[in-house]
Design a protein around this motif. Structure first.
Motif, PDB file in Angstrom:
ATOM      1  N   LYS A 176       0.827  -1.209   0.000  1.00 38.54           N
ATOM      2  CA  LYS A 176       0.000   0.000   0.000  1.00 38.54           C
ATOM      3  C   LYS A 176       0.858   1.255   0.000  1.00 38.54           C
ATOM      4  CE  LYS A 176      -2.459  -1.031   3.611  1.00 38.54           C
ATOM      5  NZ  LYS A 176      -3.502  -0.968   4.687  1.00 38.54           N
ATOM      6  N   ASP A 180       0.398   3.134  -5.860  1.00 39.30           N
ATOM      7  CA  ASP A 180      -0.779   3.967  -5.641  1.00 39.30           C
ATOM      8  C   ASP A 180      -2.089   3.248  -5.938  1.00 39.30           C
ATOM      9  OD1 ASP A 180       0.839   6.123  -4.942  1.00 39.30           O
ATOM     10  OD2 ASP A 180       0.986   6.810  -7.020  1.00 39.30           O
ATOM     11  N   ASP A 181      -2.041   2.187  -6.736  1.00 40.52           N
ATOM     12  CA  ASP A 181      -3.276   1.540  -7.177  1.00 40.52           C
ATOM     13  C   ASP A 181      -3.458   0.150  -6.564  1.00 40.52           C
ATOM     14  OD1 ASP A 181      -1.185   0.332  -8.496  1.00 40.52           O
ATOM     15  OD2 ASP A 181      -2.090   0.411 -10.483  1.00 40.52           O
TER      16      ASP A 181
END
Length: 305
Positions: A176, A180-181
């Motif tokens: 995480k 970013d995704d």
């Protein structure tokens, strides 16, 4: 599929050229985007370069050591230290004088904790300069306490003490924080690759996003994870002209209009909403079956072939 194409298809399902509430469209679209993505999650990857610094301390200190008498750990030309201690006492950083055959203290670390290990780290300097030659860290004091994960490093990542790494049996990588995704780890998250290392069962997973790689298993590891598709940003004035591509493969995009329509008309026209929801479930089930039957089956013998 672009946002404008999606918008027009949803409007046509309501036998309209446009929708009354653009905000409702975007809220429904983002909800549908996440739901459709679950059918066949987009996969991303991140390359972990696992190269922990070499520890010059030869003794094993991953398990805690009780300090009953003075404990010493010695190395040559080390530039920084790291250790964890639970208790009260002192750690002296000392240098060796060969001519006098004695050790002298040039740095003192006060140890103070009760019931929990506290991390200590810093540079091995005297008067602002690194100290060369034989160095040792000596744990002493009047009380019993415990020490673990003792490290003396010759190399540095930077001149910032915060960058001195912890010395632990596993290095934690939280996906995480790295991408970013991130949505979820694949199962398994580290798979066979021609260039990158394979850990098999030697790594551990903590929670939903953290991978722990053993200290001694240096190498590059490709971590596979399920991507969180990019959300659609609300566009009040230009939604019908927006050429922004939706972050989903084309087959899954075909499901979006009917699912969004089911959400948009759930209050005003519940029968129409239910019809589109049933249609979505039928098509989603078809895609799930096709994905299941076309997924490659990998069979590997015990010797890796």
């Amino acid at each position: 599929m672009t946002i404008s194409e999606l918008y027009k298809q949803v409007a046509q399902l309501g036998f309209e050229d446009s929708l009354e509430d653009n905000d409702r469209f975007f809220y429904a679209a983002n909800r549908a985007l996440l739901q459709v993505n679950k059918l066949r999650p987009a996969i991303g990857n991140y390359l972990i370069n696992h190269k922990p610094l070499e520890n010059l301390v030869t003794e094993s200190t991953f398990s805690s050591i009780e300090k009953l008498e003075d404990l010493t750990f010695e190395a040559t030309d080390s530039k920084s230290y790291y250790f964890e201690a639970d208790g009260n006492g002192f750690a002296y950083i000392e240098k060796y004088n060969g001519e006098a055959d004695e050790w002298s203290i040039f740095s003192t670390i006060n140890l103070s904790s009760t019931g929990a290990f506290v991390a200590y780290k810093g540079f091995i300097k005297e008067g602002g300069n690194f100290v060369s030659g034989n160095i040792r860290i000596r744990f002493t004091g009047d009380y019993i306490y415990n020490v673990r994960n003792v490290a003396l490093y010759r190399h540095l990542f930077s001149d910032n003490a915060n960058d001195i790494p912890a010395f632990q049996s596993y290095t934690r990588y939280d996906m995480k924080d790295l991408v970013d995704d991130f949505l979820a780890l694949c199962c398994p998250p580290i798979q066979e690759d021609a260039k990158n290392r394979v850990l098999n069962q030697e790594y551990e997973i903590e929670g939903n996003s953290v991978i722990l790689i053993p200290y001694g298993n240096k190498g590059e590891y490709k971590v596979l994870y399920e991507r969180n598709p990019a959300r659609l940003e609300v566009q009040e004035d230009s939604v019908e002209e927006s050429e922004t591509e939706i972050d989903l493969d084309e087959e899954l995009c075909t499901l979006l209009p009917i699912l969004i329509a089911a959400y948009v008309w759930i209050d005003d026209e519940p029968e129409k909403s239910q019809y589109y929801m049933n249609l979505y479930r039928e098509r989603a089930a078809d895609i799930e079956r096709k994905t299941k039957y076309t997924a490659p089956v990998i069979i590997k013998s015990s010797n890796g072939w």
